[in-house]
Design a protein around this motif. Sequence first.
Motif, PDB file in Angstrom:
ATOM      1  N   GLU A   1       0.949  -1.430   0.076  1.00 16.37           N
ATOM      2  CA  GLU A   1      -0.030   0.013  -0.038  1.00 16.37           C
ATOM      3  C   GLU A   1       1.078   1.291   0.020  1.00 16.37           C
ATOM      4  O   GLU A   1       2.000   1.192   0.525  1.00 16.37           O
ATOM      5  CB  GLU A   1      -0.893   0.005   1.379  1.00 16.37           C
ATOM      6  N   GLY A   2       0.257   2.325  -0.324  1.00 17.61           N
ATOM      7  CA  GLY A   2       0.908   3.766  -0.035  1.00 17.61           C
ATOM      8  C   GLY A   2       0.986   3.733   1.291  1.00 17.61           C
ATOM      9  O   GLY A   2       0.455   3.557   2.219  1.00 17.61           O
ATOM     10  N   ILE A   3       1.547   5.079   1.611  1.00 15.04           N
ATOM     11  CA  ILE A   3       1.828   5.202   3.097  1.00 15.04           C
ATOM     12  C   ILE A   3       0.687   5.526   3.847  1.00 15.04           C
ATOM     13  O   ILE A   3       0.164   5.213   5.104  1.00 15.04           O
ATOM     14  CB  ILE A   3       2.972   6.254   3.435  1.00 15.04           C
ATOM     15  N   GLU A   4      -0.467   6.060   3.340  1.00 10.43           N
ATOM     16  CA  GLU A   4      -1.639   6.469   3.772  1.00 10.43           C
ATOM     17  C   GLU A   4      -2.488   5.133   4.186  1.00 10.43           C
ATOM     18  O   GLU A   4      -2.808   5.110   5.425  1.00 10.43           O
ATOM     19  CB  GLU A   4      -2.545   7.479   3.288  1.00 10.43           C
TER      20      GLU A   4
ATOM     21  N   LYS B   1      -3.415   3.479   7.660  1.00 11.75           N
ATOM     22  CA  LYS B   1      -4.650   2.993   8.129  1.00 11.75           C
ATOM     23  C   LYS B   1      -4.786   1.119   8.496  1.00 11.75           C
ATOM     24  O   LYS B   1      -5.394   1.036   9.479  1.00 11.75           O
ATOM     25  CB  LYS B   1      -5.755   3.011   6.930  1.00 11.75           C
ATOM     26  N   TYR B   2      -4.157   0.582   7.840  1.00 14.62           N
ATOM     27  CA  TYR B   2      -4.149  -0.917   8.040  1.00 14.62           C
ATOM     28  C   TYR B   2      -3.602  -1.024   9.511  1.00 14.62           C
ATOM     29  O   TYR B   2      -4.110  -1.822  10.123  1.00 14.62           O
ATOM     30  CB  TYR B   2      -3.033  -1.621   6.956  1.00 14.62           C
ATOM     31  N   VAL B   3      -2.304  -0.355   9.771  1.00 12.08           N
ATOM     32  CA  VAL B   3      -1.671  -0.665  11.096  1.00 12.08           C
ATOM     33  C   VAL B   3      -2.701  -0.295  12.235  1.00 12.08           C
ATOM     34  O   VAL B   3      -2.626  -0.936  13.253  1.00 12.08           O
ATOM     35  CB  VAL B   3      -0.270   0.077  11.051  1.00 12.08           C
ATOM     36  N   SER B   4      -3.406   0.811  11.965  1.00 10.04           N
ATOM     37  CA  SER B   4      -4.312   1.282  12.912  1.00 10.04           C
ATOM     38  C   SER B   4      -5.515   0.429  13.054  1.00 10.04           C
ATOM     39  O   SER B   4      -5.883   0.512  14.489  1.00 10.04           O
ATOM     40  CB  SER B   4      -4.988   2.795  12.623  1.00 10.04           C
ATOM     41  N   GLU B   5      -5.681  -0.350  12.507  1.00  7.82           N
ATOM     42  CA  GLU B   5      -6.731  -1.423  12.753  1.00  7.82           C
ATOM     43  C   GLU B   5      -6.286  -2.540  13.362  1.00  7.82           C
ATOM     44  O   GLU B   5      -7.219  -3.685  13.577  1.00  7.82           O
ATOM     45  CB  GLU B   5      -7.383  -1.805  11.077  1.00  7.82           C
ATOM     46  N   GLN B   6      -5.038  -2.807  13.427  1.00  2.00           N
ATOM     47  CA  GLN B   6      -4.414  -4.214  13.953  1.00  2.00           C
ATOM     48  C   GLN B   6      -4.491  -3.962  15.460  1.00  2.00           C
ATOM     49  O   GLN B   6      -4.333  -2.784  16.147  1.00  2.00           O
ATOM     50  CB  GLN B   6      -2.936  -4.485  13.424  1.00  2.00           C
TER      51      GLN B   6
ATOM     52  N   LEU C   1       7.772  -1.362   9.366  1.00  2.00           N
ATOM     53  CA  LEU C   1       9.110  -1.214   8.819  1.00  2.00           C
ATOM     54  C   LEU C   1       8.814  -0.559   7.427  1.00  2.00           C
ATOM     55  O   LEU C   1       8.207  -1.248   6.459  1.00  2.00           O
ATOM     56  CB  LEU C   1       9.788  -2.715   8.344  1.00  2.00           C
ATOM     57  N   ILE C   2       9.429   0.674   7.512  1.00  3.02           N
ATOM     58  CA  ILE C   2       8.837   1.528   6.355  1.00  3.02           C
ATOM     59  C   ILE C   2      10.103   2.022   5.935  1.00  3.02           C
ATOM     60  O   ILE C   2      11.134   1.828   6.058  1.00  3.02           O
ATOM     61  CB  ILE C   2       7.725   2.558   6.957  1.00  3.02           C
ATOM     62  N   PHE C   3       9.890   2.888   4.787  1.00  2.00           N
ATOM     63  CA  PHE C   3      10.884   3.433   4.185  1.00  2.00           C
ATOM     64  C   PHE C   3      11.235   4.874   4.729  1.00  2.00           C
ATOM     65  O   PHE C   3      10.711   5.391   5.485  1.00  2.00           O
ATOM     66  CB  PHE C   3      10.407   4.088   2.749  1.00  2.00           C
ATOM     67  N   ASP C   4      12.486   5.228   4.836  1.00  2.00           N
ATOM     68  CA  ASP C   4      13.155   6.554   5.153  1.00  2.00           C
ATOM     69  C   ASP C   4      12.146   7.632   5.061  1.00  2.00           C
ATOM     70  O   ASP C   4      12.013   8.422   5.974  1.00  2.00           O
ATOM     71  CB  ASP C   4      14.311   6.828   4.688  1.00  2.00           C
ATOM     72  N   TYR C   5      11.625   7.717   3.880  1.00  4.16           N
ATOM     73  CA  TYR C   5      10.731   9.000   3.612  1.00  4.16           C
ATOM     74  C   TYR C   5       9.434   8.710   4.158  1.00  4.16           C
ATOM     75  O   TYR C   5       8.512   9.835   3.709  1.00  4.16           O
ATOM     76  CB  TYR C   5      10.807   9.452   2.074  1.00  4.16           C
ATOM     77  N   ASP C   6       8.830   7.611   4.929  1.00  2.88           N
ATOM     78  CA  ASP C   6       7.766   7.571   5.292  1.00  2.88           C
ATOM     79  C   ASP C   6       7.363   8.268   6.723  1.00  2.88           C
ATOM     80  O   ASP C   6       6.142   8.115   7.274  1.00  2.88           O
ATOM     81  CB  ASP C   6       7.151   6.172   5.520  1.00  2.88           C
ATOM     82  N   THR C   7       8.416   8.564   7.423  1.00  2.00           N
ATOM     83  CA  THR C   7       8.502   8.630   8.880  1.00  2.00           C
ATOM     84  C   THR C   7       7.696   9.721   9.253  1.00  2.00           C
ATOM     85  O   THR C   7       7.396  10.026  10.410  1.00  2.00           O
ATOM     86  CB  THR C   7       9.812   8.559   9.495  1.00  2.00           C
TER      87      THR C   7
ATOM     88  N   ASN D   1       5.182  12.488  10.756  1.00  2.00           N
ATOM     89  CA  ASN D   1       3.847  12.037  11.323  1.00  2.00           C
ATOM     90  C   ASN D   1       3.485  10.505  11.244  1.00  2.00           C
ATOM     91  O   ASN D   1       2.288  10.224  11.085  1.00  2.00           O
ATOM     92  CB  ASN D   1       2.693  12.576  10.462  1.00  2.00           C
ATOM     93  N   PHE D   2       4.337   9.704  11.355  1.00  2.07           N
ATOM     94  CA  PHE D   2       4.212   8.343  11.285  1.00  2.07           C
ATOM     95  C   PHE D   2       3.927   7.886  12.937  1.00  2.07           C
ATOM     96  O   PHE D   2       4.749   8.106  13.512  1.00  2.07           O
ATOM     97  CB  PHE D   2       5.156   7.227  10.755  1.00  2.07           C
TER      98      PHE D   2
END
Length: 336
Positions: free
Chosen positions: A245-248, A252-257, A265-271, A273-274
């Motif tokens: 998925e894209g970062i948004e 959303k997926y992680v918030s539902e878990q 584990l995300i990309f350097d440019y995703d951080t 407001n993560f």
Amino acid sequence: MNFLSGSDSDLEIAVSLLMCGEVVALPTETVYGLAADATNETAVSKIFEAKGRPADNPLIIHISDLEMMKKYTEDIPSVAYRLAENFWPGPLTMILPKKNNIPSIVTGGLDTVAVRMPDNEIMKKVISMTGKPLAAPSANLSGSPSPTTARHVIDDMNGKISAVVDGGECRVGLESTVITFEGYDSVRILRPGFITPEQLRKVVDDVIIDKNISSDEVPEVNEVRSPGMKYTHYSPRARVVLVREGIEMFKKYVSEQTEQDSCSLIFDYDTENFPFKYMTYGSTPEEQAQQLFAKLREADRLGIKTLYVRAPRKEGVGLAVYNRLIRAAGYEVVES
Ligand code: AMP
Ligand code: MG
């Protein structure tokens, strides 16, 4: 276990251990390898034992010059020489008919053998000094993420092998691209790696990407061309979920878990407001390749139970990163 440096005197020790039929972990540009004299059946059996590797999963032999390739393989197609000229020394493995001087334990009973000329000063020196091809699978316990530092090798192999040579962090971080020859000027990629299909197409007329590489489906055992493809691979103890998925949508997926001890584990440019616990693994596919296995091991060290991984695109080196991740995830992929 001996802990050796890349100094000349330490490499002499590594070489004498190898000549005595012992197993020594050595750095390569891809990942650390568990090396033994490929012409010595007993030595090679120690590799399988230390890793707990199934006997039908064949090993790659590592050479330091083309004379060695000619000595141990036959019916070498001209395209193999062209590929060698372009990509060796480097992270490309070619499958060729083997000669009788390679014991069948190396190839899991197959009449072909996988050959590579690695691009790491320590590894090159050790092969030249022993004068033998070195069989060397990744220096991890079978099924675990491959080691990209000497520390990782020690974590998996302490007490099981004679020595490890510390060559620092591996430059590439993922195993080699494995190809087999099919007809005139045609190759099939059995395992994606740092050498991409696009790069191969500049040198070979026809480059086929094996179905098992591009598909998100669990491989059919009877359709597997490379025995290693049918085994669990690259898995940390943590459950890995690959999220395409894209970062948004990822957030959303992680918030539902609701899992305890989870991490992303995300990309350097995703951080920016993560809002959840995270680790990063670079921003380019090349950086992701270099860092992926170390981050999977780090997750275990931190006691993480579930790791949600943002999937790279299956382009360029990203194809190889994706390939390792989907196996680490046991094919557990999420997309909306
Ligand atoms: P590793 O040693 O862990 O890097 O794995 C080597 C990979 O190369 C495995 O996926 C093997 O199945 C594959 N391989 C090695 N030799 C052959 C061969 N003769 N034919 C097909 N695949 C091979
Ligand atoms: Mg391996």
